[in-house]
Design a protein around this motif. Structure first.
Motif, PDB file in Angstrom:
ATOM      1  N   PRO A  28      68.963  22.856  60.696  1.00 23.59           N
ATOM      2  CA  PRO A  28      69.015  22.180  59.404  1.00 23.59           C
ATOM      3  C   PRO A  28      67.984  21.057  59.313  1.00 23.59           C
ATOM      4  O   PRO A  28      67.483  20.760  58.240  1.00 23.59           O
ATOM      5  CB  PRO A  28      70.427  21.619  59.336  1.00 23.59           C
ATOM      6  CG  PRO A  28      71.208  22.285  60.399  1.00 23.59           C
ATOM      7  CD  PRO A  28      70.242  22.839  61.379  1.00 23.59           C
ATOM      8  N   SER A  69      66.852  28.728  62.531  1.00 21.52           N
ATOM      9  CA  SER A  69      66.194  27.473  62.173  1.00 21.52           C
ATOM     10  C   SER A  69      67.283  26.408  62.043  1.00 21.52           C
ATOM     11  O   SER A  69      68.335  26.640  61.478  1.00 21.52           O
ATOM     12  CB  SER A  69      65.397  27.616  60.894  1.00 21.52           C
ATOM     13  OG  SER A  69      66.230  28.025  59.850  1.00 21.52           O
ATOM     14  N   ILE A 103      61.586  20.949  53.053  1.00 21.17           N
ATOM     15  CA  ILE A 103      61.884  20.660  51.644  1.00 21.17           C
ATOM     16  C   ILE A 103      61.275  19.315  51.241  1.00 21.17           C
ATOM     17  O   ILE A 103      60.663  19.196  50.168  1.00 21.17           O
ATOM     18  CB  ILE A 103      63.410  20.688  51.395  1.00 21.17           C
ATOM     19  CG1 ILE A 103      63.931  22.118  51.518  1.00 21.17           C
ATOM     20  CG2 ILE A 103      63.740  20.100  50.031  1.00 21.17           C
ATOM     21  CD1 ILE A 103      65.435  22.243  51.451  1.00 21.17           C
ATOM     22  N   LYS A 133      64.857  21.074  60.469  1.00 20.58           N
ATOM     23  CA  LYS A 133      63.581  21.668  60.088  1.00 20.58           C
ATOM     24  C   LYS A 133      63.580  22.039  58.608  1.00 20.58           C
ATOM     25  O   LYS A 133      62.579  21.851  57.909  1.00 20.58           O
ATOM     26  CB  LYS A 133      63.291  22.919  60.921  1.00 20.58           C
ATOM     27  CG  LYS A 133      62.853  22.629  62.316  1.00 20.58           C
ATOM     28  CD  LYS A 133      62.481  23.917  63.013  1.00 20.58           C
ATOM     29  CE  LYS A 133      62.043  23.675  64.446  1.00 20.58           C
ATOM     30  NZ  LYS A 133      61.707  24.911  65.115  1.00 20.58           N
ATOM     31  N   LEU A 134      64.665  22.563  58.122  1.00 20.85           N
ATOM     32  CA  LEU A 134      64.780  22.954  56.721  1.00 20.85           C
ATOM     33  C   LEU A 134      64.653  21.726  55.819  1.00 20.85           C
ATOM     34  O   LEU A 134      63.946  21.756  54.802  1.00 20.85           O
ATOM     35  CB  LEU A 134      66.118  23.664  56.490  1.00 20.85           C
ATOM     36  CG  LEU A 134      66.336  24.239  55.096  1.00 20.85           C
ATOM     37  CD1 LEU A 134      65.268  25.262  54.766  1.00 20.85           C
ATOM     38  CD2 LEU A 134      67.709  24.880  55.014  1.00 20.85           C
TER      39      LEU A 134
END
Length: 164
Positions: A17, A15, A24, A19-20
């Motif tokens: 960064p 994944s 969040i 998308k992360l």
């Protein structure tokens, strides 16, 4: 036939960064929106609760009008019987007290006619006494003049009730 562990690791995409960070941010926005909605709900409930308490509290305490003792012959069943009764009327305001006192002869007549139509067996039970209270309230609340406003008697409180 063994599977190559390196091939399995290569098949699962990593994944990024970006998308992360998006996940969040969306989660935080959902939590904020949920917290704001809950705060609004409870604040509205608190305001309604206070308004309900203010509406439930009467503006004035009830006022009581004691009536003189009534003694009437009851309808015959097993011989002669009579009723001796005394009660107090509950009204909402002092204006109602004045109205009732000014028309006391009409009230006494209505109550005497009502009481003298009863049988002892009708009045001996708690249900009979409650029914009599309802009938007294209805009789007293009838307007004193044609097409006039009814009185606002809300309860009959017995202070003496003797059948002999």
């Amino acid at each position: 036939m063994k599977a190559d562990p390196k091939a399995d690791a290569a098949a699962v995409p990593k994944s990024s960064p970006k998308k992360l960070i998006i996940i969040i941010v969306v989660a935080v926005l959902v939590l904020i929106a949920g917290g704001g909605g809950a705060a609004w709900y409870f604040m509205q409930g608190g305001a309604d609760g206070k308004a309900a308490v203010k509406e439930a509290a009467p503006a004035e305490p009830p006022v009581y009008v004691p009536l003189e003792k009534f003694v009437v012959n009851l309808q015959p069943e097993d011989g002669e019987q009579y009723l001796q009764i005394q009660f107090t009327l509950q009204v909402p305001t002092l204006e109602q007290v004045d109205l009732i006192k000014a028309n006391m002869p009409k009230i006494q007549s209505r109550v005497l006619l009502l009481l003298s139509s009863k049988r002892a067996s009708e009045l001996n039970t708690p249900e009979g006494k409650r029914q009599l209270s309802s009938e007294i309230i209805a009789a007293v609340n009838e307007p004193f003049v044609d097409k006039g406003a009814p009185q606002l008697v809300s309860d009959v409180l017995y202070t003496s009730f003797i059948i002999q």
